[in-house]
Design an enzyme around this catalytic site. Structure first.
Site: not given
Lengths: 392, 392
Positions: B234-235
């Protein structure tokens, strides 16, 4: 977002009481807000929606929070405190929709279950979204986006052919479920227009991942062939993938015989369409690796942009692989107001995604409703509810 | 699908005339059908919807076609032939919704534009889905799924960190747009319940890709940091990704401080939560590579299933990466009737995905409506329309 009476959104006049947090629920209420609904965001006193703390934070405002909560009104209510619960009940009496995304069982413990509320508010549409839904053996398990992308089969078909697992780069587990929740709400609003009665909607993030797999389930069930990650390739169609050119990647979708013939003629390789390996769709799919090599041999001779203008002139479906920076400058997205602006209470501006549901008589505004501070609209909401400003 | 009067779907009584082909449009009408609408699929005489020819074909029926057209009624009409056009007009006079997914301009050439039909059928909701929408500089360009996945930024955030481009493995370009079209239709049905007037809906597959990017646009706009493919990561959150165990991958989403502390304690690595590198969410995101190595060192000591039962017992969001075969045997999906059955006119059975919008008073049926043969319902449709069987 205010709308002139000449251009009412399809959900103009609909009031949504939204006790959801983070992403799936807030995405659903954002979509409803974009269609004209008024969304009253009920947040926990103190720090509010968890996502107010998610970085990157710019000028005190979370970009994550701003992106899905612009245009909503905020009130802080403690769902366990009697006075605040009384306000919530008064809000629900005048509302059309309640949205929640707690773990199943939490609303029951709060005395806010559908079974409890429906007799009091028979008009109310009650929409829930959770990791696995309100029923079934997994209902009590916690889930976040990547858990349902993994368990729902989405990751099993995404990514390189022989690489480590890849997630869909957007939180499709959340936003997919949010979109289906918004769909459930609007269909229930329509049903209520005929019956007068609300409904209870129960969305599972896992269910929605499976619903987005299109034909993979049917294909596997009928053939026993397991769908797998294929990089940029389509499981049934070729050429329908990314190709290298002299300088950069592009994508080409020449999925039927007619387009394939036109495509091969356009790149000066008309003989490929006569090659028995590539004659029919099923042939091209079977021999897609050989086809890829032939096509890349030719595409390597020119730049991406040269090929794109040539192919576009011939009407071959194709395009560049664009990043988020490219989207900001795209004339098509600008013409359709898909990149909009909002601001927070300090006047800081943020770019946000617009409404993809274009509908006649309801013009998009390039400026979206502001990002609410926690509890910013308490006075306005209580005045509307009780006809007088709230006690200090 | 028939429904007893005791359990009407929210769209019970709604009639959809569907001239769409292949995927985005048929997916929208399938979703509406699953909510109780009657869908009359108008197909070209001869071979019908192109996707009837898409493999794999089992017992003469395309699995691709079956997966999104179960439960619809089929009539073959030549939209250019006067007699058939007269039937279409008579159908539209009694219908609620018309759906089309031709290239922009085609319906105009057929004399079936919204401008032409709206005065004749003021109640009609007219829904279009196309690659780039009915307006803007790209409106005349052809697009298929991979073109909008590439041009809409979806591929720029999906796939391995340093690999070749990867597509979302399901046709999210089509089904995302189909879901938003269904949402537009239901919101327009609600609006019509108050105004009596239909609306025109204009969905662009490209717009919908951008609408599904959630906070990527806001984040980039505010920070200038370009969202990129990150494999399963996930960023903004760590740990929130796939990890290797002794025998297979699993995913773990321990996104906040509380869950991270519980997770590290559960795997016997409580000291990680005290390590200054991993103290806060932003620390863990910054040092996610170091964190991944630490976690995988420990996870390598046991099997996936051992870790999953241990973590689930501790309430840590986690799960296996499951393929389509696994979905078929999942007790949660079974309990929620997400894997259903349909059959074709020869009795051949197909497994299909169920309806993710669970709604009170409307029970899912495990058996879905049959896959229509081309023109199978001509007699039934014309009899309903004209009150007598059609001329032979």
């Amino acid at each position: 977002m205010t709308h002139s009476p000449e251009a009412p959104g399809p959900l103009e006049g609909v009031t949504v009481i939204d006790v959801t947090r983070v992403l799936a629920g807030p995405y659903a209420s954002m979509v409803l807000s974009d269609l004209g609904a008024t969304v009253i965001k009920v947040e926990a006193p103190g720090s509010g929606d968890d996502s107010r703390g998610f970085g990157p934070v710019v000028g005190g405002t979370s970009t994550y929070f701003a992106s899905v909560n612009r245009g909503k009104k905020s009130i802080a209510l403690d769902l366990k405190a009697p006075d605040d619960r009384a306000i919530l009940m008064d809000l629900l009496a005048t509302a059309d929709v309640l949205l929640e995304n707690f773990r199943p069982g939490v609303m029951e413990k709060l005395g806010l279950s559908w079974e409890e509320l429906a007799p009091k508010f028979p008009q109310l549409i009650y929409g829930s979204v959770s990791g696995f839904g309100q029923t079934g053996p997994y209902r009590d398990r916690a889930a976040y986006d990547i858990v349902v992308q993994a368990m729902g089969g989405m990751m099993s078909v995404t990514g390189p052919e022989d690489g480590p697992p890849a997630r869909v780069g957007t939180s499709i587990g959340d936003v997919g479920a949010g979109a289906f929740l918004a769909l459930g709400v609007t269909s229930a609003l329509y049903a209520r227009s005929r019956s007068g009665k609300g409904r209870r909607i129960d969305i599972s993030m896992l269910d929605c991942q499976v619903a987005l797999l299109e034909n993979a389930v049917t294909r596997y069930g009928a053939t026993g062939e397991l769908p797998r990650p294929m990089g940029s390739k389509h499981p049934l169609i070729a050429p329908f993938q990314a190709f290298r050119t002299a300088d950069d990647w592009l994508v080409i979708a020449a999925g039927n015989d007619r387009l394939f013939a036109r495509f091969t003629a356009a790149i000066g390789r008309a003989e490929l369409a006569q090659n028995p390996l590539f004659l029919k769709r099923t042939d091209r799919q079977r021999h897609h690796q050989a086809l890829e090599i032939e096509i890349e041999l030719t595409l390597a001779t020119r730049s991406r942009d040269e090929w794109l203008s040539l192919l576009q002139a011939e009407g071959i479906p194709c395009g560049p692989i664009r990043n988020v920076a490219d989207l900001m400058e795209d004339p098509q997205l600008a013409a359709r107001q898909m990149i909009c602006e909002t601001r927070d209470s300090a006047g800081q501006r943020f770019q946000v995604v617009g409404n993809p549901v274009k509908i006649s008589g309801y013009d998009d505004r390039p400026e979206r409703g502001a990002v609410p501070d926690l509890d910013q609209h308490r006075g306005e909401i209580l005045t509307a509810l009780y006809g007088r400003p709230p006690a200090p």
